[in-house]
Design an enzyme around this catalytic site. Structure first.
Site, PDB file in Angstrom:
ATOM      1  N   ARG A  51      -1.853  16.593  -0.555  1.00  0.00           N
ATOM      2  CA  ARG A  51      -1.959  15.413   0.300  1.00  0.00           C
ATOM      3  C   ARG A  51      -0.621  15.252   1.014  1.00  0.00           C
ATOM      4  O   ARG A  51       0.320  16.013   0.795  1.00  0.00           O
ATOM      5  CB  ARG A  51      -2.396  14.157  -0.453  1.00  0.00           C
ATOM      6  N   ASP A 240       1.308   9.179   8.951  1.00  0.00           N
ATOM      7  CA  ASP A 240       0.200  10.134   9.074  1.00  0.00           C
ATOM      8  C   ASP A 240      -0.172  10.369  10.520  1.00  0.00           C
ATOM      9  O   ASP A 240      -0.821  11.369  10.852  1.00  0.00           O
ATOM     10  CB  ASP A 240      -1.012   9.632   8.298  1.00  0.00           C
TER      11      ASP A 240
HETATM   12  O1  MRU Z   1      -3.160   9.563   1.217  1.00  0.00           O
HETATM   13  P1  MRU Z   1      -1.897  10.390   1.237  1.00  0.00           P
HETATM   14  O2  MRU Z   1      -1.230  10.475  -0.081  1.00  0.00           O
HETATM   15  O3  MRU Z   1      -2.138  11.738   1.872  1.00  0.00           O
HETATM   16  O4  MRU Z   1      -0.959   9.584   2.205  1.00  0.00           O
HETATM   17  C1  MRU Z   1       0.311  10.086   2.498  1.00  0.00           C
HETATM   18  C2  MRU Z   1       1.137   9.161   3.292  1.00  0.00           C
HETATM   19  O5  MRU Z   1       0.710   8.099   3.704  1.00  0.00           O
HETATM   20  C3  MRU Z   1       2.501   9.646   3.664  1.00  0.00           C
HETATM   21  O6  MRU Z   1       3.373   8.575   3.777  1.00  0.00           O
HETATM   22  C4  MRU Z   1       2.415  10.366   5.005  1.00  0.00           C
HETATM   23  O7  MRU Z   1       1.458  11.380   4.935  1.00  0.00           O
HETATM   24  C5  MRU Z   1       3.691  10.938   5.422  1.00  0.00           C
HETATM   25  S1  MRU Z   1       4.020  12.378   4.497  1.00  0.00           S
HETATM   26  C6  MRU Z   1       5.428  13.115   4.973  1.00  0.00           C
END
Ligand code: MRU
Length: 357
Positions: A51, A240
């Protein structure tokens, strides 16, 4: 970065197999998992064994490699690439990585297609590592400035995991912190637990511990009072998807931290590689916000006294729960964006000056 003193990247390719660190088992178990088919890649992204925006992008790129190894029929590769893009909706890196690979192989001879795809997937990983390192070099200046004024430990609040586990190496939000730590600047990180999946507690605190960076886990609602008490010098989060106008989509709860930081005059930084910029979407309301299974809220996983992983129900069994995974922080609450190319205003002018001139 290190786990028990050994250097790792979060994803790598070895003997026709893609290897990942299964993040659903951290911090209790360190398991390296093998992805052998494109379905394995899609499943790893959906179940969040991998993730974090940059890492799911890289996993999708390797997913196309695995698809080609299974069957290099163009229709199969195209369908696989669409399935990879649709495996999680919010982070733009998935589409960015898949489009980049598909563009590279368009018109390529079928006996070269695997080699070219693999090269591109590796290039995406190498580039992400370099970009995250540069984010760290750029963001270090901000931490240094605070330290030079304060002459005491710099307290940094972060949300979710925008650490090296979310990227190939270094992380985005954590890269400036790692650079400061390596330079001997005393830093302490307030780690938001980040319900419901606890990426802060399970992943950020874990990786900071492994690198010897002082940190304290807090419940998600604690940041506000710490800011009022003067115990937060700055916030850094990842993203994201960042729109060209500087609006930032990140893990649910980021917006509330930005509002609290704004009210307390605390700088709120967002660290990102350019692969996370969505240059096309104009309106943050159109960002597809992932809604995940409510079981992530109603159940919690951990180890029991015998060290066994267990999942338990913590809500009334008849209650409904809603699980939106991301929110949007409008650009006006973002102090600056920290990118691989430098630091800029969270605005169209700021981003264009860095990336399009
Ligand atoms: O749901 P996730 O764990 O994939 O969410 C990740 C995040 O929100 C992070 O802050 C984002 O991807 C930035 S990662 C460098």
């Amino acid at each position: 970065m290190r786990i028990e003193g050994k250097e790792y990247r979060t994803i790598w390719y070895e003997n026709n197999i893609v290897k990942i660190i299964d993040q659903t088992k951290l911090p209790h178990q360190f398991i390296i998992k093998e992805l052998k088919t494109v379905k394995d890649s899609i499943n790893a992204i959906k179940t969040m064994e991998v993730r974090g925006a940059p890492l799911i992008g890289a996993t999708a790129a390797y997913g196309i490699v695995l698809a080609i190894q299974e069957n290099n029929n163009l229709e199969f590769i195209k369908k696989s690439s669409e399935d990879l893009i649709n495996s999680r909706p919010t982070a733009i890196n998935l589409k960015w990585a898949v489009d980049r690979v598909m563009k590279k192989i368009s018109g390529i001879n079928s006996n070269q297609i695997l080699e070219v795809t693999l090269k591109e997937a590796e290039e995406i990983c190498n580039e992400d590592e370099k970009f995250c390192e540069n984010i760290g070099i750029n963001g270090l200046k901000i931490i240094e400035e605070i330290y030079n004024k304060k002459k005491d430990t710099v307290n940094i609040l972060t949300h979710c995991n925008a650490g090296w586990l979310a990227t190939i190496n270094w992380g985005t939000a954590t890269s400036p912190i790692y650079h400061a730590h390596k330079k001997g600047i005393p830093v302490h990180v307030w780690v938001d637990e980040t319900r419901p999946r606890n990426q802060g507690a399970n992943l950020t605190s874990y990786e900071l511990n492994e690198e010897g960076v002082e940190n304290t886990i807090i419940a998600d609602n604690t940041g506000g009072i710490l800011m009022q008490r003067g115990e937060v010098d700055m916030c850094i989060v990842g993203t994201d998807r960042t729109l060209a106008n500087g609006d930032v989509c990140n893990k649910i709860g980021t917006y509330l931290k930005a509002l609290a930081a704004h009210d307390n005059n605390i700088p709120f930084y967002v660290a990102l590689p350019s692969s996370t910029i969505d240059w096309n979407l104009k309106d943050f309301r159109k960002i597809p916000i992932e809604e995940r299974n409510s079981e992530e809220l109603s159940h919690i996983e951990g180890v029991d006294k015998d060290g066994e992983l267990k999942k338990v129900l913590i809500y009334p069994s008849k209650s409904k729960a809603m699980n939106l995974a991301f929110d949007i922080t409008p650009a006006k609450y973002v102090t600056k964006l920290i990118t691989e190319k430098g630091i800029c205003e969270a605005s169209e002018v700021g981003l264009i000056n860095l990336f399009k001139k």
